[in-house]
Design a protein around this motif. Structure first.
Motif, PDB file in Angstrom:
ATOM      1  N   GLU A  47       0.821  -1.247  -0.146  1.00 34.41           N
ATOM      2  CA  GLU A  47       0.130  -0.003   0.045  1.00 34.41           C
ATOM      3  C   GLU A  47       0.879   1.248   0.184  1.00 34.41           C
ATOM      4  N   GLN A  48       2.037   1.313   0.787  1.00 33.41           N
ATOM      5  CA  GLN A  48       2.930   2.515   0.902  1.00 33.41           C
ATOM      6  C   GLN A  48       3.486   2.558  -0.480  1.00 33.41           C
ATOM      7  N   LEU A  49       3.920   1.739  -1.190  1.00 37.41           N
ATOM      8  CA  LEU A  49       4.569   1.528  -2.529  1.00 37.41           C
ATOM      9  C   LEU A  49       3.857   2.254  -3.314  1.00 37.41           C
ATOM     10  N   ALA A  50       2.272   1.734  -3.535  1.00 43.06           N
ATOM     11  CA  ALA A  50       1.374   2.329  -4.254  1.00 43.06           C
ATOM     12  C   ALA A  50       1.154   3.761  -4.165  1.00 43.06           C
ATOM     13  N   ALA A  51       0.814   3.978  -2.873  1.00 48.83           N
ATOM     14  CA  ALA A  51       0.646   5.672  -2.398  1.00 48.83           C
ATOM     15  C   ALA A  51       1.983   6.330  -3.001  1.00 48.83           C
ATOM     16  N   SER A  52       3.283   5.853  -2.911  1.00 49.00           N
ATOM     17  CA  SER A  52       4.292   6.720  -3.267  1.00 49.00           C
ATOM     18  C   SER A  52       4.418   6.808  -4.628  1.00 49.00           C
ATOM     19  N   ARG A  53       3.938   5.980  -5.540  1.00 51.36           N
ATOM     20  CA  ARG A  53       4.309   5.838  -6.925  1.00 51.36           C
ATOM     21  C   ARG A  53       2.840   7.055  -7.384  1.00 51.36           C
ATOM     22  N   LEU A  54       1.837   6.918  -6.687  1.00 50.37           N
ATOM     23  CA  LEU A  54       0.639   7.650  -6.781  1.00 50.37           C
ATOM     24  C   LEU A  54       1.004   9.159  -6.597  1.00 50.37           C
ATOM     25  N   ALA A  55       1.658   9.498  -5.653  1.00 46.39           N
ATOM     26  CA  ALA A  55       2.206  10.797  -5.250  1.00 46.39           C
ATOM     27  C   ALA A  55       3.252  11.112  -6.165  1.00 46.39           C
ATOM     28  N   GLN A  75      -8.547   2.482  -5.093  1.00 48.22           N
ATOM     29  CA  GLN A  75      -9.025   2.967  -3.836  1.00 48.22           C
ATOM     30  C   GLN A  75      -8.262   4.183  -3.490  1.00 48.22           C
ATOM     31  N   LEU A  76      -7.201   4.558  -4.029  1.00 43.38           N
ATOM     32  CA  LEU A  76      -6.299   5.746  -3.938  1.00 43.38           C
ATOM     33  C   LEU A  76      -6.726   6.955  -4.667  1.00 43.38           C
ATOM     34  N   VAL A  77      -6.555   8.005  -3.786  1.00 38.82           N
ATOM     35  CA  VAL A  77      -6.980   9.436  -4.343  1.00 38.82           C
ATOM     36  C   VAL A  77      -5.607  10.229  -4.096  1.00 38.82           C
ATOM     37  N   ALA A  78      -5.008  10.872  -5.024  1.00 38.74           N
ATOM     38  CA  ALA A  78      -3.710  11.656  -4.665  1.00 38.74           C
ATOM     39  C   ALA A  78      -4.213  13.198  -5.152  1.00 38.74           C
ATOM     40  N   THR A  79      -3.959  14.198  -4.426  1.00 42.82           N
ATOM     41  CA  THR A  79      -4.085  15.509  -4.538  1.00 42.82           C
ATOM     42  C   THR A  79      -2.725  16.095  -4.307  1.00 42.82           C
ATOM     43  N   ALA A  80      -2.690  16.938  -5.326  1.00 43.86           N
ATOM     44  CA  ALA A  80      -1.253  17.788  -5.179  1.00 43.86           C
ATOM     45  C   ALA A  80      -1.462  19.482  -5.423  1.00 43.86           C
ATOM     46  N   ASP A  81      -0.920  20.123  -4.878  1.00 44.45           N
ATOM     47  CA  ASP A  81      -0.772  21.406  -4.903  1.00 44.45           C
ATOM     48  C   ASP A  81       0.522  21.886  -5.027  1.00 44.45           C
ATOM     49  N   HIS A  82       0.951  23.230  -4.820  1.00 42.17           N
ATOM     50  CA  HIS A  82       2.089  23.694  -4.562  1.00 42.17           C
ATOM     51  C   HIS A  82       2.746  23.595  -3.518  1.00 42.17           C
ATOM     52  N   SER A  83       1.965  23.315  -2.433  1.00 42.18           N
ATOM     53  CA  SER A  83       2.664  23.094  -0.966  1.00 42.18           C
ATOM     54  C   SER A  83       2.683  21.737  -0.503  1.00 42.18           C
ATOM     55  N   ARG A  84       1.733  20.986  -1.136  1.00 41.94           N
ATOM     56  CA  ARG A  84       1.627  19.453  -0.437  1.00 41.94           C
ATOM     57  C   ARG A  84       1.232  18.507  -1.550  1.00 41.94           C
ATOM     58  N   VAL A  85       1.370  17.304  -1.151  1.00 42.50           N
ATOM     59  CA  VAL A  85       0.918  15.828  -1.997  1.00 42.50           C
ATOM     60  C   VAL A  85       0.374  15.258  -0.936  1.00 42.50           C
ATOM     61  N   VAL A  86      -0.959  14.685  -0.835  1.00 40.95           N
ATOM     62  CA  VAL A  86      -1.771  13.939   0.067  1.00 40.95           C
ATOM     63  C   VAL A  86      -2.329  12.663  -0.924  1.00 40.95           C
ATOM     64  N   VAL A  87      -1.978  11.584  -0.245  1.00 45.35           N
ATOM     65  CA  VAL A  87      -2.786  10.376  -0.902  1.00 45.35           C
ATOM     66  C   VAL A  87      -3.470   9.644   0.314  1.00 45.35           C
ATOM     67  N   GLU A  88      -4.854   9.596  -0.121  1.00 42.80           N
ATOM     68  CA  GLU A  88      -5.839   9.124   0.704  1.00 42.80           C
ATOM     69  C   GLU A  88      -6.469   7.778   0.181  1.00 42.80           C
ATOM     70  N   ARG A  89      -6.859   7.004   1.095  1.00 46.87           N
ATOM     71  CA  ARG A  89      -7.608   5.656   0.843  1.00 46.87           C
ATOM     72  C   ARG A  89      -8.991   5.626   1.765  1.00 46.87           C
ATOM     73  N   SER A  90     -10.029   5.592   1.334  1.00 43.92           N
ATOM     74  CA  SER A  90     -11.336   5.814   1.827  1.00 43.92           C
ATOM     75  C   SER A  90     -11.438   7.138   2.679  1.00 43.92           C
ATOM     76  N   GLY A  91     -10.861   8.151   2.449  1.00 43.30           N
ATOM     77  CA  GLY A  91     -10.899   9.347   3.089  1.00 43.30           C
ATOM     78  C   GLY A  91      -9.780   9.505   4.246  1.00 43.30           C
ATOM     79  N   LYS A  92      -8.998   8.695   4.297  1.00 43.85           N
ATOM     80  CA  LYS A  92      -8.118   8.562   5.388  1.00 43.85           C
ATOM     81  C   LYS A  92      -6.596   8.766   4.768  1.00 43.85           C
ATOM     82  N   CYS A  93      -6.011   9.683   5.489  1.00 42.47           N
ATOM     83  CA  CYS A  93      -4.700   9.701   4.688  1.00 42.47           C
ATOM     84  C   CYS A  93      -3.580   8.802   5.129  1.00 42.47           C
TER      85      CYS A  93
END
Length: 100
Positions: A47-55, A75-93
């Protein structure tokens, strides 16, 4: 006298057999517990590897877009802006990278 010795010998052998079976059962339980924990750790690592790749993908996509990027994979959602990148699964970071 001989009969008593045979009974005692059988009782000792039975006791040794029960002890050996108990040790074997305990060893199997410990092995299964260890294997379950190892399987759980592998799932977390996957899961961490998939999250890292998505980030990384979201961060790379941000370079070509202005503002904000959102990528959804399974099930993973990555959101990126100029200050951070967040990867969530089912709403949990599960992964958060802050830029400095």
């Amino acid at each position: 006298m001989q009969r008593k010795k045979k009974k005692r010998h059988r009782a000792v052998m039975l006791g040794e057999s029960v002890t050996a079976l108990a040790i074997a059962a305990l060893s199997i339980v410990c092995l299964m517990t260890g294997l379950n924990e190892l399987n759980h750790q592998r799932k977390l690592a996957d899961e961490q590897l998939a999250a890292s790749r998505l980030a990384k993908e979201a961060s790379d996509a941000l370079k070509s877009h202005q503002g904000r990027v959102r990528i959804v994979r399974a099930q993973l959602v990555a959101t990126a802006d100029h200050s951070r990148v967040v990867v969530e699964r089912s709403g949990k970071c599960i992964l958060k990278l802050e830029r400095r």
